[in-house]
Design an enzyme around this catalytic site. Structure first.
Site, PDB file in Angstrom:
ATOM      1  N   HIS A  54      63.651  31.359  35.784  1.00 36.14           N
ATOM      2  CA  HIS A  54      63.356  30.243  34.898  1.00 36.14           C
ATOM      3  C   HIS A  54      64.614  29.373  34.838  1.00 36.14           C
ATOM      4  O   HIS A  54      65.724  29.867  35.030  1.00 36.14           O
ATOM      5  CB  HIS A  54      63.044  30.709  33.477  1.00 36.14           C
ATOM      6  CG  HIS A  54      61.869  31.620  33.345  1.00 36.14           C
ATOM      7  ND1 HIS A  54      61.970  32.986  33.460  1.00 36.14           N
ATOM      8  CD2 HIS A  54      60.568  31.366  33.066  1.00 36.14           C
ATOM      9  CE1 HIS A  54      60.786  33.542  33.278  1.00 36.14           C
ATOM     10  NE2 HIS A  54      59.915  32.578  33.044  1.00 36.14           N
ATOM     11  N   ASP A  57      67.175  30.886  32.609  1.00 34.31           N
ATOM     12  CA  ASP A  57      67.820  32.117  33.083  1.00 34.31           C
ATOM     13  C   ASP A  57      69.136  31.793  33.777  1.00 34.31           C
ATOM     14  O   ASP A  57      70.116  32.535  33.659  1.00 34.31           O
ATOM     15  CB  ASP A  57      66.928  32.864  34.086  1.00 34.31           C
ATOM     16  CG  ASP A  57      65.605  33.290  33.511  1.00 34.31           C
ATOM     17  OD1 ASP A  57      65.530  33.504  32.285  1.00 34.31           O
ATOM     18  OD2 ASP A  57      64.635  33.411  34.283  1.00 34.31           O
ATOM     19  N   GLU A 180      49.785  30.800  36.296  1.00 34.24           N
ATOM     20  CA  GLU A 180      49.783  32.229  35.955  1.00 34.24           C
ATOM     21  C   GLU A 180      48.923  32.464  34.712  1.00 34.24           C
ATOM     22  O   GLU A 180      49.302  32.087  33.610  1.00 34.24           O
ATOM     23  CB  GLU A 180      51.205  32.719  35.701  1.00 34.24           C
ATOM     24  CG  GLU A 180      51.278  34.190  35.346  1.00 34.24           C
ATOM     25  CD  GLU A 180      52.701  34.693  35.202  1.00 34.24           C
ATOM     26  OE1 GLU A 180      52.903  35.674  34.465  1.00 34.24           O
ATOM     27  OE2 GLU A 180      53.605  34.109  35.820  1.00 34.24           O
ATOM     28  N   GLU A 216      48.953  38.317  37.684  1.00 35.98           N
ATOM     29  CA  GLU A 216      49.834  39.441  37.366  1.00 35.98           C
ATOM     30  C   GLU A 216      48.976  40.652  37.027  1.00 35.98           C
ATOM     31  O   GLU A 216      48.006  40.547  36.270  1.00 35.98           O
ATOM     32  CB  GLU A 216      50.746  39.102  36.195  1.00 35.98           C
ATOM     33  CG  GLU A 216      51.693  40.237  35.841  1.00 35.98           C
ATOM     34  CD  GLU A 216      52.728  39.844  34.805  1.00 35.98           C
ATOM     35  OE1 GLU A 216      52.956  40.643  33.876  1.00 35.98           O
ATOM     36  OE2 GLU A 216      53.310  38.750  34.921  1.00 35.98           O
ATOM     37  N   HIS A 219      48.376  41.333  33.312  1.00 40.50           N
ATOM     38  CA  HIS A 219      47.673  40.290  32.575  1.00 40.50           C
ATOM     39  C   HIS A 219      46.161  40.418  32.711  1.00 40.50           C
ATOM     40  O   HIS A 219      45.424  40.289  31.728  1.00 40.50           O
ATOM     41  CB  HIS A 219      48.128  38.908  33.049  1.00 40.50           C
ATOM     42  CG  HIS A 219      49.539  38.586  32.687  1.00 40.50           C
ATOM     43  ND1 HIS A 219      50.142  37.396  33.043  1.00 40.50           N
ATOM     44  CD2 HIS A 219      50.476  39.296  32.006  1.00 40.50           C
ATOM     45  CE1 HIS A 219      51.394  37.390  32.586  1.00 40.50           C
ATOM     46  NE2 HIS A 219      51.616  38.536  31.966  1.00 40.50           N
ATOM     47  N   ASP A 244      52.404  38.598  40.927  1.00 40.75           N
ATOM     48  CA  ASP A 244      53.341  39.384  40.126  1.00 40.75           C
ATOM     49  C   ASP A 244      52.846  40.820  40.067  1.00 40.75           C
ATOM     50  O   ASP A 244      51.737  41.090  39.569  1.00 40.75           O
ATOM     51  CB  ASP A 244      53.444  38.826  38.705  1.00 40.75           C
ATOM     52  CG  ASP A 244      54.341  37.602  38.627  1.00 40.75           C
ATOM     53  OD1 ASP A 244      55.013  37.303  39.625  1.00 40.75           O
ATOM     54  OD2 ASP A 244      54.369  36.956  37.560  1.00 40.75           O
ATOM     55  N   ASP A 254      51.466  43.175  26.461  1.00 39.94           N
ATOM     56  CA  ASP A 254      51.958  43.046  27.833  1.00 39.94           C
ATOM     57  C   ASP A 254      53.137  43.995  28.036  1.00 39.94           C
ATOM     58  O   ASP A 254      54.238  43.747  27.551  1.00 39.94           O
ATOM     59  CB  ASP A 254      52.385  41.597  28.078  1.00 39.94           C
ATOM     60  CG  ASP A 254      52.700  41.318  29.537  1.00 39.94           C
ATOM     61  OD1 ASP A 254      52.395  42.183  30.380  1.00 39.94           O
ATOM     62  OD2 ASP A 254      53.237  40.242  29.823  1.00 39.94           O
ATOM     63  N   ASP A 256      54.529  45.112  31.054  1.00 37.75           N
ATOM     64  CA  ASP A 256      55.439  44.814  32.177  1.00 37.75           C
ATOM     65  C   ASP A 256      56.111  46.074  32.704  1.00 37.75           C
ATOM     66  O   ASP A 256      57.319  46.090  32.977  1.00 37.75           O
ATOM     67  CB  ASP A 256      56.511  43.798  31.763  1.00 37.75           C
ATOM     68  CG  ASP A 256      55.985  42.374  31.741  1.00 37.75           C
ATOM     69  OD1 ASP A 256      54.996  42.108  32.446  1.00 37.75           O
ATOM     70  OD2 ASP A 256      56.543  41.534  31.021  1.00 37.75           O
ATOM     71  N   ASP A 285      57.421  41.574  38.534  1.00 43.28           N
ATOM     72  CA  ASP A 285      57.668  41.020  37.201  1.00 43.28           C
ATOM     73  C   ASP A 285      57.552  42.183  36.223  1.00 43.28           C
ATOM     74  O   ASP A 285      56.488  42.446  35.678  1.00 43.28           O
ATOM     75  CB  ASP A 285      56.657  39.919  36.888  1.00 43.28           C
ATOM     76  CG  ASP A 285      56.979  39.196  35.592  1.00 43.28           C
ATOM     77  OD1 ASP A 285      57.877  39.656  34.862  1.00 43.28           O
ATOM     78  OD2 ASP A 285      56.330  38.182  35.293  1.00 43.28           O
TER      79      ASP A 285
END
EC number: 5.3.1.5
Length: 394
Positions: A54, A57, A180, A216, A219, A244, A254, A256, A285
């Site tokens: 991002h 980031d 996304e 993803e 998701h 992802d 979520d 991850d 991700d």
């Protein structure tokens, strides 16, 4: 057999993944922040292909132009020194309090700022060689049904994406967008929550050829959906621009997780990507467990790549993996390729008495899905891969 990743495997990680500090809604960070340069260096040592980011980031929100140039210069030097690539970039339009919404905000000035912030990072993404720009609409939605007219919100979102598409085209960038989808979080009701929603939205844009999806794993599973089915539809539509990879334990927040979750489903995802000839990066991700120090962070990143390579093998190397592959299979389905067409057009179908008048309904009802010999014409097209699964043993 070696499961050591190499850049040819195209494994990528976001700066925000290995850089996650372990902060959650109930607790503070358990790890300090990671320098993006160190991230590039360590991932390169592990055999990764690239890194994604991002804007915030790489350049903390509010950085001056001088600070921004310094961050970018160091990052670029690390990329050049390691040979790492930047296949994808995205914009943080969710952390700062100004982003209560973004492209769909009721405030026009917020919408304009969100688009301009995105354009600024698109320039950097193109400069660094990115081919895909991901857009996650985490703040697009509402908690109250009366807070926003969804039709107006979709019009606003369309306007934003059309402006971004116009900008990329005008600049001559070799860049495509990947929307996304995600349901349930952080907004109570998010717009474009699933792959299907995103695909339908894309068809209304002025330049639909520039837009695809970035599904993803977690998701789609948060919505109780079948992720392999989602990416299969994206592939079928020619819209799988990015993916992802992570893990999720059912319908909840979520998570991850790394690839340690749901290995059986992972078999189908990996097989589908590889057999379909997907050429994009295999992007992880995920969040390293909050309980880990930095040794655990890098071990978890290495584990993501290793597990993918294990699942990619046509013959599993261990008994546990064989069991996973058998459990993931549908034992009565012997083919993964399409059968021959129903008929040579509508006229031929209506003239074919075996299609209705002479069709033996009872015989067909008694027939299992496994058929030997194979029906005439129901074979794989030349060069089409098929899923090979070990037979189930009791």
């Amino acid at each position: 057999m070696s499961f050591q990743p190499t850049p040819e495997d195209k494994f990528t990680f976001g700066l925000w993944t290995v850089g996650w500090q372990g902060r959650d809604p109930f607790g503070d960070a358990t790890r300090p922040g990671l320098d993006p340069v160190e991230t590039v260096q360590r991932l390169a040592e592990l055999g990764a292909y690239g890194v994604t980011f991002h804007d915030d980031d790489l350049n903390p929100f509010g950085s001056s132009d001088t600070e921004r140039e310094s961050h970018i210069k160091r990052f670029r030097q690390a990329l050049d020194a390691t040979g790492m690539t930047v296949p994808m970039a995205t914009t943080n339009l969710f952390t700062h309090p100004v982003f209560k919404d973004r492209f769909t905000a009721n405030d026009r000035d917020v919408r304009a700022y969100a688009v301009r912030k995105t354009i600024r990072n698109i320039d950097l993404a193109a400069e660094l060689g990115a081919k895909t720009y991901v857009a996650w609409g985490g703040r697009e939605g509402a908690e109250s049904g009366g807070a926003k007219d969804v039709r107006d919100a979709l019009d606003r979102m369309k306007e934003a994406f059309d402006l971004l598409g116009e900008y990329v085209t005008a600049q001559g960038y070799d860049l495509r967008f990947a929307i996304e989808p995600k349901p349930n979080e952080p907004r109570g009701d998010i717009l474009l929550p699933t792959v299907g929603h995103a695909l339908a939205f894309i068809e209304r844009l002025e330049r639909p050829e520039l837009y695809g999806v970035n599904p993803e794993v977690g998701h789609e599973q948060m919505a109780g959906l079948n992720f392999p089915h989602g990416i299969a539809q994206a592939l079928w539509a020619g819209k799988l621009f990015h993916i992802d990879l992570n893990g999720q334990s059912g319908i909840k927040y979520d998570q991850d997780c790394g690839s340690r979750r749901r290995p059986a489903g992972g078999v189908l995802v990996v097989d589908l990507l590889e057999s379909a000839g997907y050429e994009g990066p295999r992007h992880f991700d995920f969040k390293p467990p909050r309980t880990e120090d930095f040794d655990g962070v890098w071990a978890s990143a290495e584990g993501c790549m290793r597990n993918y390579l294990i699942l990619k093998q046509p013959r599993p190397p261990s008994a546990p993996t064989r069991r996973c592959r058998r459990r993931a299979s549908a034992p009565r389905v012997w083919t993964s390729w399409p059968s021959r067409p129903l008929a040579d057009g509508l006229e031929a179908l209506l003239a074919d008495r075996t299609a209705f008048e002479d069709f033996d309904v009872e015989a067909a009802a008694a027939r299992g899905m496994v058929r030997t010999p194979r029906p005439a014409g129901d074979g794989p097209p030349a060069g089409r891969a098929r899923l090979t699964v070990a037979p189930r043993k009791r």
